[in-house]
Design an enzyme around this catalytic site. Sequence first.
Site, PDB file in Angstrom:
ATOM      1  N   HIS A 138       0.809  -1.217   0.000  1.00 42.66           N
ATOM      2  CA  HIS A 138       0.000   0.000   0.000  1.00 42.66           C
ATOM      3  C   HIS A 138       0.844   1.270   0.000  1.00 42.66           C
ATOM      4  CE1 HIS A 138      -3.591  -2.446   1.749  1.00 42.66           C
ATOM      5  NE2 HIS A 138      -3.493  -2.559   0.445  1.00 42.66           N
ATOM      6  N   HIS A 158      -8.113  -7.853  -7.898  1.00 45.24           N
ATOM      7  CA  HIS A 158      -8.572  -8.601  -6.717  1.00 45.24           C
ATOM      8  C   HIS A 158      -8.785  -7.601  -5.592  1.00 45.24           C
ATOM      9  CE1 HIS A 158      -6.483 -11.507  -9.271  1.00 45.24           C
ATOM     10  NE2 HIS A 158      -7.202 -12.463  -8.694  1.00 45.24           N
ATOM     11  N   SER A 190      -6.535  -1.450  -0.791  1.00 42.93           N
ATOM     12  CA  SER A 190      -6.031  -0.728  -1.957  1.00 42.93           C
ATOM     13  C   SER A 190      -7.124  -0.017  -2.763  1.00 42.93           C
ATOM     14  CB  SER A 190      -5.224  -1.670  -2.857  1.00 42.93           C
ATOM     15  OG  SER A 190      -5.848  -2.916  -3.004  1.00 42.93           O
ATOM     16  N   ASP A 227     -14.201 -12.337 -12.503  1.00 42.70           N
ATOM     17  CA  ASP A 227     -12.791 -12.699 -12.398  1.00 42.70           C
ATOM     18  C   ASP A 227     -11.927 -11.511 -12.815  1.00 42.70           C
ATOM     19  OD1 ASP A 227     -10.425 -14.645 -12.429  1.00 42.70           O
ATOM     20  OD2 ASP A 227     -10.470 -13.919 -14.511  1.00 42.70           O
ATOM     21  N   GLY A 228     -10.977 -11.159 -11.967  1.00 46.42           N
ATOM     22  CA  GLY A 228     -10.179  -9.969 -12.219  1.00 46.42           C
ATOM     23  C   GLY A 228      -9.256 -10.076 -13.415  1.00 46.42           C
ATOM     24  N   ASP A 240      -3.268  -8.386  -7.353  1.00 46.34           N
ATOM     25  CA  ASP A 240      -3.011  -8.756  -5.959  1.00 46.34           C
ATOM     26  C   ASP A 240      -3.827  -9.987  -5.576  1.00 46.34           C
ATOM     27  OD1 ASP A 240      -2.453  -8.761  -3.245  1.00 46.34           O
ATOM     28  OD2 ASP A 240      -3.879  -7.164  -2.788  1.00 46.34           O
TER      29      ASP A 240
END
Length: 257
Positions: free
Chosen positions: A19, A42, A96, A138-139, A159
């Site tokens: 971060h 994610h 994030s 789904d990312g 991530d």
Amino acid sequence: MLSYQHIYHAGNLADVHKHALLAWMLRYLTAKDKPLTYIETHAGRAVYDLQDEYALKTGEAAQGIARLEGKFADHPYGETLQQTKAENGETAYPGSPMIAAQLLRATDKIHLAELHPAEHAALDFAMSPYPVTCHLTDGFGMAHSLIPPTPRRGMMLIDPSYEIKTDYETIPRDIRKYARAWNVGIIALWYPILTNFAHSDMIKTLSDDHPDALRHEVRFDPARPGHGMVGSGMFILNPPYGADAEAKRITNIYKDL
């Protein structure tokens, strides 16, 4: 993987590493008066209560942000920590997506993917005050569908939980495609450093494919006896100017632990 929930690990030493670098890069990007796109594959729920029973169960936040918050008082990461507390209470911690939403501007585009239904619902609620698009999908697939984005300038954070063990094999192929389609984008991958070195082959492949990328790792003691994570890594394609110096500064912070 639908069983993973980040609340167990929110605010740990890996989060602080990831971060802090993310916030620094976003502040760098917004120094120019040009719109940008932020993509996260994610996302999680965006805000975490560090006094939640699940967060307390692992004790990872106590070893992470509780020890290091003062090191980031004059840093964009520190700004988001304080803003999140002001808006959500003293025990709140920004994931994030919240860091991005707070540091970016109304002219910027933010796309967040989260596949876990409950986490997505919490994400959608937390992001409701901001001009953000939350995708229940789904990312990796979302990223492929968006790249190259509009605006073309910007960055992506990858991530995953790495509970799907094939991620270590498939991520280099995905990033190869992302980089080919979006050659100007900052593509940042977070990965855990485990005692079994599960990341080694993945990072070797990525380094061979992208020799100019920034690879930054920090090491730390296990959170508890038997815990396998002993470090945190970021692999960044097209790192912004000065990112290597910021990474070294963060390394020095971890050396003092």
